[in-house]
Write an enzyme that holds these catalytic residues in place. Sequence first.
Site, PDB file in Angstrom:
ATOM      1  N   ASP A 286     -10.985   3.152   4.412  1.00  0.00           N
ATOM      2  CA  ASP A 286     -11.210   1.803   4.394  1.00  0.00           C
ATOM      3  C   ASP A 286     -12.878   1.423   4.146  1.00  0.00           C
ATOM      4  OD1 ASP A 286      -9.101  -0.187   3.805  1.00  0.00           O
ATOM      5  OD2 ASP A 286      -8.688  -0.307   5.853  1.00  0.00           O
TER       6      ASP A 286
ATOM      7  N   LYS B 111       0.825  -1.300   0.080  1.00  0.00           N
ATOM      8  CA  LYS B 111      -0.072  -0.063   0.151  1.00  0.00           C
ATOM      9  C   LYS B 111       0.837   1.181  -0.112  1.00  0.00           C
ATOM     10  CE  LYS B 111      -3.716  -2.352   2.410  1.00  0.00           C
ATOM     11  NZ  LYS B 111      -4.433  -2.754   3.575  1.00  0.00           N
TER      12      LYS B 111
ATOM     13  N   GLN C 158      -4.285  -1.158   9.747  1.00  0.00           N
ATOM     14  CA  GLN C 158      -4.134  -2.583   9.268  1.00  0.00           C
ATOM     15  C   GLN C 158      -4.680  -3.595  10.233  1.00  0.00           C
ATOM     16  OE1 GLN C 158      -3.008  -3.259   5.959  1.00  0.00           O
ATOM     17  NE2 GLN C 158      -3.851  -5.280   6.410  1.00  0.00           N
TER      18      GLN C 158
END
Length: 289
Positions: free
Chosen positions: A115, A48, A92
Amino acid sequence: MLIDGKAIAATIQKEIKDTIEQLPGRKPCLAVILVGNHAPSQIYVRRKTEACAEVGIISIKRELPPTIAEDHLLQEVKQLNNDPAVDGILVQLPLPYHINPMHVINSIDPLKDVDGFHPINVGKLLSGDRDGFIPCTPLGIKVMLERMEVEVAGKHVLVIGRSNIVGKPMAALLMQNQSFGNATVTIAHRHSTQLKQLCQMSDIVIIAIGKPHFLTADMVKEGAVIIDVGINKIADSSKKSGYRIVGDVDFPNVKKKCRYITPVPGGVGPMTIAMLLQNTLQSFQNQDE
Ligand code: NAD
């Protein structure tokens, strides 16, 4: 025919890069929090942040020890929430057992929740409000199908897997009365019965369960569209690493029967990353309005 997610993602990343190059002042910034030493998470975070660098998004990586107290992690998120130079925040997952992931997700400013996991953004998606962030994997599948001109309206779509990050938001997107939507959606999970019959009557099957070769050719309708989200490691002595990555679909056999299929790797995965970049740019543009 193969849907080349890698190529579509590369085109989108180029579009994002071009937009960012035109920006006169500050550049978009994504903050990524990684807790502990979970090896796959380290790889995902590296991919990412590399993707951010390729398109000109600044990334900040906060690596925190696995023993960190939940309160301390929440403080880190709060600090990023309050930092005007940060447009997107991503924690994460998975987190160590002693930390409640919902407490952490709920602590992210919904306006920086790239997200799309915060309950406000989940609610916006469900209620058809287009202002929120949509989770990157379902959003990537939407964009991929749109670019391949696969019509979903009126189609019977089976989503196998009901996770908060893939299955549920995917189904929510498909059922909306919106341009990408109006599908007849069935959601299957580990307690579903008659899965084979459900598959056989579906025009599009999106599978995200984490079981290698689960979807076999006998389950698939002739001419169906198959989207394989699964990422599974299986032993392969011919590889230097000793393993290879496969999806949830018995790809060599299923591909002979369907109209479109996504490969693993090179299908949904690159689209997920491209959508993270897109959401971060979107957040930047929202904050600059
Ligand atoms: P998960 O691992 O949280 O849950 C699995 C889901 O599969 C559950 O809803 C369960 O009910 C369902 N399931 C399990 N066995 C089943 C069966 N026999 N029949 C029907 N349903 C069954 O789900 P997840 O986090 O969405 O991950 C699923 C897979 O997708 C994993 O392999 C993951 O690595 C992969 N993934 C890929 C991407 C990507 O970008 N390509 C993104 C997210 C997840």
